[in-house]
Enzyme design. Structure first.
Site, PDB file in Angstrom:
ATOM      1  N   LYS A   3       0.855  -1.192   0.000  1.00 28.87           N
ATOM      2  CA  LYS A   3       0.000   0.000   0.000  1.00 28.87           C
ATOM      3  C   LYS A   3       0.881   1.229   0.000  1.00 28.87           C
ATOM      4  CE  LYS A   3      -4.064   1.925   0.275  1.00 28.87           C
ATOM      5  NZ  LYS A   3      -3.619   2.842  -0.823  1.00 28.87           N
ATOM      6  N   LYS A  37       5.369   1.981  -2.926  1.00 28.55           N
ATOM      7  CA  LYS A  37       5.327   3.391  -3.342  1.00 28.55           C
ATOM      8  C   LYS A  37       5.583   3.455  -4.833  1.00 28.55           C
ATOM      9  CE  LYS A  37       4.906   7.380  -1.191  1.00 28.55           C
ATOM     10  NZ  LYS A  37       4.245   7.573   0.108  1.00 28.55           N
ATOM     11  N   LYS A  68       4.720   2.227   8.435  1.00 30.02           N
ATOM     12  CA  LYS A  68       3.531   3.043   8.719  1.00 30.02           C
ATOM     13  C   LYS A  68       2.295   2.152   8.914  1.00 30.02           C
ATOM     14  CE  LYS A  68       3.498   6.696   6.142  1.00 30.02           C
ATOM     15  NZ  LYS A  68       3.280   7.759   5.122  1.00 30.02           N
ATOM     16  N   THR A 123      -4.928  12.677   6.399  1.00 35.29           N
ATOM     17  CA  THR A 123      -3.504  12.723   6.770  1.00 35.29           C
ATOM     18  C   THR A 123      -3.255  13.906   7.707  1.00 35.29           C
ATOM     19  OG1 THR A 123      -3.038  11.818   4.582  1.00 35.29           O
ATOM     20  CG2 THR A 123      -1.152  12.548   5.870  1.00 35.29           C
ATOM     21  N   SER A 170      -7.283   5.256   3.941  1.00 32.58           N
ATOM     22  CA  SER A 170      -7.289   4.477   2.696  1.00 32.58           C
ATOM     23  C   SER A 170      -7.776   3.051   2.976  1.00 32.58           C
ATOM     24  CB  SER A 170      -5.878   4.384   2.107  1.00 32.58           C
ATOM     25  OG  SER A 170      -5.574   5.539   1.378  1.00 32.58           O
ATOM     26  N   ASN A 187      -1.934  19.365   0.577  1.00 31.58           N
ATOM     27  CA  ASN A 187      -3.073  18.724   1.233  1.00 31.58           C
ATOM     28  C   ASN A 187      -2.838  18.481   2.725  1.00 31.58           C
ATOM     29  OD1 ASN A 187      -4.139  15.798   2.083  1.00 31.58           O
ATOM     30  ND2 ASN A 187      -5.687  16.826   0.864  1.00 31.58           N
TER      31      ASN A 187
HETATM   32  N1  GLU Z   1       0.645   8.781   0.262  1.00 34.06           N
HETATM   33  C1  GLU Z   1       0.164   8.650   1.595  1.00 34.06           C
HETATM   34  C2  GLU Z   1       1.281   8.288   2.549  1.00 34.06           C
HETATM   35  O1  GLU Z   1       2.454   8.506   2.293  1.00 34.06           O
HETATM   36  C3  GLU Z   1      -1.021   7.695   1.683  1.00 34.06           C
HETATM   37  C4  GLU Z   1      -0.751   6.325   1.203  1.00 34.06           C
HETATM   38  C5  GLU Z   1      -1.996   5.476   1.036  1.00 34.06           C
HETATM   39  O2  GLU Z   1      -3.070   5.924   1.370  1.00 34.06           O
HETATM   40  O3  GLU Z   1      -1.836   4.354   0.549  1.00 34.06           O
HETATM   41  O4  GLU Z   1       1.053   7.829   3.629  1.00 34.06           O
END
Ligand code: GLU
Length: 428
Positions: A71, A107, A95, A191, A362, A222
């Protein structure tokens, strides 16, 4: 990310190695977790509006999927590198583990500057990204999301391309979709709000009243905008905001001692988070150099822009008044700066804990998409607050128990959970 000599992947590996050593981790587990399981590098040809073809470079890195499908977001940035994406994928694994959601870490990225691309060109880029990788991503393999300079619209184009290629409806393929198109209420603000849930709990621990605190924010995208929104609702005052200026190609700091006015600033900001300087001046903002975000006399610093923002070079400029740093961005503080911050006894809420609200929401979006039944905004944000508060206190308790900074205890929890999943699956 652009700074010479800085390598986010080396930083992520150093952080991992230090904690693996403290946990006396088995060598095979270390070898498995200090690098990505898989990565894909590919080219994306796009026909531009002038008829010529331009070739973009895209990436997807899957760091670990022992706890669930990978994810993580997709970034569009001119200085994107394979190593940055590797670091960010690794941080996603930690995370999801520290937030205790059943997902791994991945990523993606494209080297491009969306400022210079029309909407049609961006759509072609999104569809091209999916065409190159769709066999290796998906609801049960790897689920992308928005990140720096990507939005719900980009996610929807990607979903549409994925569904065309796969011949079905798969709303769980991607998150951060627009509300009404499989998106979750609360996802856009998740976030930034998550950063403030952690901040609220950390301030209670150091016995500071949030409504009497002041802050400086780096970034106005954001994450920054929504953290300011909730922080203001709790009564906190943001004294300065710094952001990137596309014309000047450098950052500026916008200062208002009595507190910035979020709706007004939003009204003079473009979709990438750049504030119009002329209009800000008219509204009475003092405008100084971007670097000055760090030396403001405030109680809290919110680095919410990019990696490599608090470094060995500028860490000494942090004002004596600062008691808390909450990392909205991924990787804003280098290990060298971390040592100084710990020495000064400033509480630092580490990135992969502080900004875990996005991926947690998410996960809620995936759950709702899979049920095809959507919750109210209050329900989503209530669940998010609960999850973040639980994660924060688990990290805080361990940090007190082992007398280590929050970054270290968060790493210990996350790495142990992922290592345990690898063991249980019989991988190592
Ligand atoms: N891009 C966001 C992060 O770095 C969200 C990632 C997601 O929702 O998968 O945490």
């Amino acid at each position: 990310m652009a700074e010479k000599g800085f390598n986010a992947y080396h930083m992520a590996q150093t952080q991992f190695d230090n904690v693996a050593e403290k946990l006396e981790m088995d060598q095979a587990v270390r070898a498995l977790l200090r690098e990505p399981l898989r990565e894909y590098h590919f080219l994306i040809p796009v026909r531009m509006d002038d008829g010529a073809f331009r070739i973009f470079k895209g990436f997807r890195v899957q760091h670990n999927d022992a706890r669930g499908p990978c994810k993580g977001g997709i970034r569009f940035h001119p200085q994107e590198t394979a190593d940055t994406v590797r670091a960010l994928a690794m941080w996603m694994t930690w995370k999801c583990a520290v937030a205790d959601i059943p997902l791994g870490g991945g990523k993606g990225g494209v080297i491009c500057d969306p400022h210079d691309l029309s909407m049609r060109e961006q759509e072609a880029l999104c569809r091209g990204w999916v065409r190159q990788i769709y066999l290796n991503v998906g609801p049960v393999q790897d689920v992308p999301a928005p990140d720096v300079m990507t939005s719900g619209q980009h996610m929807l184009w990607m979903l549409d391309e994925y569904e065309r290629l796969s011949g079905g409806k798969y709303p769980g393929f991607i998150t951060g979709k627009p509300v009404g198109m499989g998106g979750s209420l609360g996802r856009t603000e998740a976030t930034g709000y998550g950063v403030i849930y952690h901040t609220r709990e950390a301030l209670k621990d150091i016995e500071m009243d949030i409504s009497k605190t002041t802050a400086a924010v780096q970034g106005f995208g954001n994450v920054a905008q929504y953290l300011i929104e909730l922080y203001n609702q709790y009564g906190g005052k943001v004294r300065s905001v710094s952001c990137w200026d596309q014309q000047e190609k450098k950052a500026f700091t916008f200062i208002k001692k009595e507190g910035v006015n979020l709706p007004m600033l939003r009204g003079i900001t473009d979709r990438f988070g750049s504030i119009n300087r002329t209009k800000a001046k008219d509204l009475g903002y003092e405008i100084t150099a971007g670097e000055e975000w760090i030396d403001q006399n405030v109680d809290i610093l919110f680095p919410a822009a990019l990696e490599n923002s608090i470094t060995g070079t500028n860490v000494e400029s942090i004002s004596k008044q600062v008691k808390l740093i909450a990392e909205g961005a991924n990787g804003p503080t280098t290990p060298e700066a971390d040592t100084v911050i710990n020495g000064r006894k400033i509480t630092l809420i580490p990135d992969f804990l502080a900004n875990a609200g996005g991926v947690t929401c998410s996960y809620f979006e995936q759950v709702q998409s899979n049920m095809n039944y959507f919750w109210s905004r209050d329900e989503v944000l209530g669940k998010l607050d609960e999850k973040m508060t639980m994660a924060f206190h688990a990290v805080l308790d361990l940090s007190k128990h082992r007398d280590v900074p929050l970054r270290e205890s968060a790493y210990m929890i996350a790495i142990s959970r992922v290592a345990e999943a690898c063991h249980m699956r019989g991988w190592v």
